[in-house]
Design a protein around this motif. Structure first.
Motif, PDB file in Angstrom:
ATOM      1  N   ASP A 129      24.092  38.537  35.446  1.00 17.43           N
ATOM      2  CA  ASP A 129      23.242  38.388  34.410  1.00 17.43           C
ATOM      3  C   ASP A 129      23.339  39.450  33.254  1.00 17.43           C
ATOM      4  N   ALA A 130      23.874  40.800  33.594  1.00 15.82           N
ATOM      5  CA  ALA A 130      24.176  41.835  32.438  1.00 15.82           C
ATOM      6  C   ALA A 130      25.269  41.273  31.631  1.00 15.82           C
ATOM      7  N   LYS A 131      26.437  40.744  32.296  1.00 17.15           N
ATOM      8  CA  LYS A 131      27.502  40.195  31.590  1.00 17.15           C
ATOM      9  C   LYS A 131      27.001  39.081  30.611  1.00 17.15           C
ATOM     10  N   LEU A 132      26.490  38.282  31.258  1.00 13.45           N
ATOM     11  CA  LEU A 132      26.022  37.131  30.183  1.00 13.45           C
ATOM     12  C   LEU A 132      25.128  37.634  29.147  1.00 13.45           C
ATOM     13  N   THR A 133      24.335  38.307  29.412  1.00 15.10           N
ATOM     14  CA  THR A 133      23.267  39.010  28.423  1.00 15.10           C
ATOM     15  C   THR A 133      23.945  39.808  27.348  1.00 15.10           C
ATOM     16  N   THR A 134      25.071  40.585  27.704  1.00 14.70           N
ATOM     17  CA  THR A 134      25.854  41.375  26.777  1.00 14.70           C
ATOM     18  C   THR A 134      26.621  40.442  25.778  1.00 14.70           C
ATOM     19  N   GLU A 135      27.191  39.271  26.627  1.00 10.79           N
ATOM     20  CA  GLU A 135      28.060  38.165  25.750  1.00 10.79           C
ATOM     21  C   GLU A 135      27.167  37.644  24.630  1.00 10.79           C
ATOM     22  N   ALA A 136      25.969  37.197  25.475  1.00 18.77           N
ATOM     23  CA  ALA A 136      25.050  36.479  24.465  1.00 18.77           C
ATOM     24  C   ALA A 136      24.869  37.233  23.147  1.00 18.77           C
ATOM     25  N   SER A 137      24.421  38.578  23.358  1.00 15.09           N
ATOM     26  CA  SER A 137      23.881  39.526  22.266  1.00 15.09           C
ATOM     27  C   SER A 137      25.005  39.557  21.268  1.00 15.09           C
ATOM     28  N   ILE A 138      26.363  39.686  21.608  1.00 17.20           N
ATOM     29  CA  ILE A 138      27.556  39.786  20.910  1.00 17.20           C
ATOM     30  C   ILE A 138      27.700  38.436  20.076  1.00 17.20           C
ATOM     31  N   LEU A 139      27.466  37.435  20.741  1.00 19.39           N
ATOM     32  CA  LEU A 139      27.790  36.062  20.290  1.00 19.39           C
ATOM     33  C   LEU A 139      26.539  35.806  19.179  1.00 19.39           C
ATOM     34  N   SER A 140      25.405  36.219  19.460  1.00 19.90           N
ATOM     35  CA  SER A 140      24.127  36.164  18.685  1.00 19.90           C
ATOM     36  C   SER A 140      24.528  36.859  17.414  1.00 19.90           C
ATOM     37  N   ALA A 141      25.023  38.352  17.488  1.00 20.40           N
ATOM     38  CA  ALA A 141      25.034  39.014  16.127  1.00 20.40           C
ATOM     39  C   ALA A 141      26.349  38.378  15.426  1.00 20.40           C
ATOM     40  N   TYR A 142      27.409  38.006  16.029  1.00 21.22           N
ATOM     41  CA  TYR A 142      28.420  37.195  15.386  1.00 21.22           C
ATOM     42  C   TYR A 142      28.103  36.388  14.588  1.00 21.22           C
ATOM     43  N   LEU A 143      27.147  35.416  15.207  1.00 24.61           N
ATOM     44  CA  LEU A 143      26.697  33.968  14.523  1.00 24.61           C
ATOM     45  C   LEU A 143      25.957  34.385  13.281  1.00 24.61           C
ATOM     46  N   ASN A 144      24.875  35.528  13.428  1.00 31.16           N
ATOM     47  CA  ASN A 144      24.033  36.023  12.229  1.00 31.16           C
ATOM     48  C   ASN A 144      24.969  36.451  11.256  1.00 31.16           C
ATOM     49  N   VAL A 145      26.109  37.076  11.489  1.00 28.41           N
ATOM     50  CA  VAL A 145      27.189  37.612  10.490  1.00 28.41           C
ATOM     51  C   VAL A 145      27.573  36.130   9.794  1.00 28.41           C
ATOM     52  N   LEU A 146      28.008  35.327  10.707  1.00 25.03           N
ATOM     53  CA  LEU A 146      28.587  33.979  10.016  1.00 25.03           C
ATOM     54  C   LEU A 146      27.569  33.503   8.975  1.00 25.03           C
ATOM     55  N   LEU A 147      26.401  33.481   9.585  1.00 24.00           N
ATOM     56  CA  LEU A 147      25.277  32.865   8.898  1.00 24.00           C
ATOM     57  C   LEU A 147      24.683  33.445   7.631  1.00 24.00           C
ATOM     58  N   GLY A 148      24.717  34.855   7.544  1.00 27.18           N
ATOM     59  CA  GLY A 148      24.867  35.715   6.554  1.00 27.18           C
ATOM     60  C   GLY A 148      25.833  35.579   5.327  1.00 27.18           C
TER      61      GLY A 148
END
Length: 176
Positions: A129-148
């Motif tokens: 769960d900690a691994k998936l949460t970390t990966e999701a957090s990084i992917l979310s930040a990456y997608l936010n940068v792309l969206l910006g």
């Protein structure tokens, strides 16, 4: 003048030293996983749960312990059998072996083993769960940068479009 030249040299050197280092999304995720404290704590808890599980499994096995004690006395001692003091050299040794086997204790050992297995599985799931949460957090930040970036591009196109409309309106105004 010397301080200005020194300042220019230092700022030029600092600018040259700052190279652009582009990371892939996989590298970002790996760095995050390597440095995530929650994940490290979950992994340590999983190791402790695994050790507790092994200890519970070993609770089914018999235990055997052995020891020895050797004493060497020189001088005056009290002989309890003769009720007098004796001056002599005395040697004594006390070897021992002890074994223990639990035949039945109300299924306590069995239930403890099952509990430890479940605790280990829960700890493993916490790590996942900690691994998936970390990966999701990084992917979310990456997608936010792309969206910006996409929003910036769209805004730039909108500015260009509005500028073209303004230019046309100014030309119409000047023509009459």
């Amino acid at each position: 003048i010397i301080s200005i030249i020194t300042l220019l040299v230092l700022t030029t050197g600092a600018t040259i030293a700052q190279e652009e280092n582009v990371l892939t999304i996989d590298q970002c995720i790996q760095i995050a996983l390597d440095n995530n404290l929650s994940l490290k704590q979950a992994q340590n808890n999983s190791l402790m749960a695994r050790a507790a599980q092994m200890q519970a499994i070993m609770g089914h096995l018999p235990s055997l312990s052995a020891g020895a004690n050797y004493d060497y006395f020189v001088g005056t001692t009290f002989d309890q059998n003769a009720a007098r003091q004796v001056t002599a050299t005395t040697n004594s040794s006390n070897p021992n072996i002890q074994g223990r086997l639990t035949l039945f204790n109300g299924l306590s050992v069995h239930n403890t083993r099952k509990q430890r297995i479940n605790e280990y599985l829960a700890a493993k799931n916490t790590v996942d769960d900690a691994k998936l949460t970390t990966e999701a957090s990084i992917l979310s930040a990456y997608l936010n940068v792309l969206l910006g970036g996409e929003n910036i591009r769209i805004s730039g196109e909108r500015v260009d479009l509005l500028q073209a409309q303004l230019d046309r309106a100014i030309k119409r105004e000047s023509v009459g």
